[in-house]
Design an enzyme around this catalytic site. Sequence first.
Site, mmCIF file in Angstrom:
data_model
loop_
_atom_site.group_PDB
_atom_site.id
_atom_site.type_symbol
_atom_site.label_atom_id
_atom_site.label_comp_id
_atom_site.label_asym_id
_atom_site.label_seq_id
_atom_site.Cartn_x
_atom_site.Cartn_y
_atom_site.Cartn_z
ATOM 1 N N HIS A 104 0.841 -1.197 0.000
ATOM 2 C CA HIS A 104 0.000 0.000 0.000
ATOM 3 C C HIS A 104 0.875 1.246 0.000
ATOM 4 C CE1 HIS A 104 0.579 -1.473 4.112
ATOM 5 N NE2 HIS A 104 0.629 -0.214 4.500
ATOM 6 N N HIS A 106 0.683 5.170 1.168
ATOM 7 C CA HIS A 106 -0.043 6.202 1.914
ATOM 8 C C HIS A 106 0.099 7.505 1.130
ATOM 9 C CE1 HIS A 106 0.120 4.072 5.993
ATOM 10 N NE2 HIS A 106 1.033 3.394 5.316
HETATM 11 P P1 5GP Z 1 1.466 0.372 7.423
HETATM 12 O O1 5GP Z 1 1.989 0.608 8.800
HETATM 13 O O2 5GP Z 1 1.303 -1.107 7.149
HETATM 14 O O3 5GP Z 1 2.252 1.087 6.373
HETATM 15 O O4 5GP Z 1 0.054 1.035 7.377
HETATM 16 C C1 5GP Z 1 -1.141 0.353 7.559
HETATM 17 C C2 5GP Z 1 -2.219 1.406 7.663
HETATM 18 O O5 5GP Z 1 -3.463 0.763 7.505
HETATM 19 C C3 5GP Z 1 -2.255 2.135 9.001
HETATM 20 O O6 5GP Z 1 -2.071 3.536 8.769
HETATM 21 C C4 5GP Z 1 -3.640 1.818 9.558
HETATM 22 O O7 5GP Z 1 -4.236 2.927 10.188
HETATM 23 C C5 5GP Z 1 -4.407 1.385 8.329
HETATM 24 N N1 5GP Z 1 -5.435 0.400 8.572
HETATM 25 C C6 5GP Z 1 -5.306 -0.738 9.314
HETATM 26 N N2 5GP Z 1 -6.454 -1.443 9.290
HETATM 27 C C7 5GP Z 1 -7.321 -0.737 8.518
HETATM 28 C C8 5GP Z 1 -8.680 -0.962 8.125
HETATM 29 O O8 5GP Z 1 -9.320 -1.948 8.468
HETATM 30 N N3 5GP Z 1 -9.244 -0.015 7.318
HETATM 31 C C9 5GP Z 1 -8.544 1.085 6.901
HETATM 32 N N4 5GP Z 1 -9.199 1.955 6.118
HETATM 33 N N5 5GP Z 1 -7.277 1.322 7.258
HETATM 34 C C10 5GP Z 1 -6.665 0.422 8.064
#
Ligand code: 5GP
Length: 115
Positions: A104, A106
């Site tokens: 993903h 951001h």
């Molecule tokens: P990472 O740390 O893996 O780069 O970011 C994962 C992101 O996914 C986090 O910013 C978290 O807030 C978001 N996230 C986790 N679970 C969910 C979910 O069920 N729905 C949405 N919309 N975002 C999520």
Amino acid sequence: MAYDDNNVFALILAGKIPTNKLYEDEYAIAFKDLHPKAPVHVLVIPKGKYMNFSDFTSNAKPEEVAGFFKAVGKVAEQLGVVEDGYRLIMNTGNNGGQEVPHLHVHIVAGKKLPV
Ligand code: 5GP
């Protein structure tokens, strides 16, 4: 390491967890981050099952890679953040702080972000 079909973004893609999609095309979908870190915080994910950036660049077809990054650009435009600017973040793996094991990007925007 194998792709986890039960990770939360896989469940969103499969429609098993409802999400308000801001964008969708052949290659990607976008939706708001559950815990926004800025006024605009949107996640763009590829439709293919890729765990992280390295898995994606190693194993995705060129059209998937191009389609995904074009989608990120379109979402930024749709969000209206291009003129003022935005930050793209791709946390990768354990040391990168990646929590969800589906690639993903951001898109973070809407205020001047700290360096
Ligand atoms: P990472 O740390 O893996 O780069 O970011 C994962 C992101 O996914 C986090 O910013 C978290 O807030 C978001 N996230 C986790 N679970 C969910 C979910 O069920 N729905 C949405 N919309 N975002 C999520």
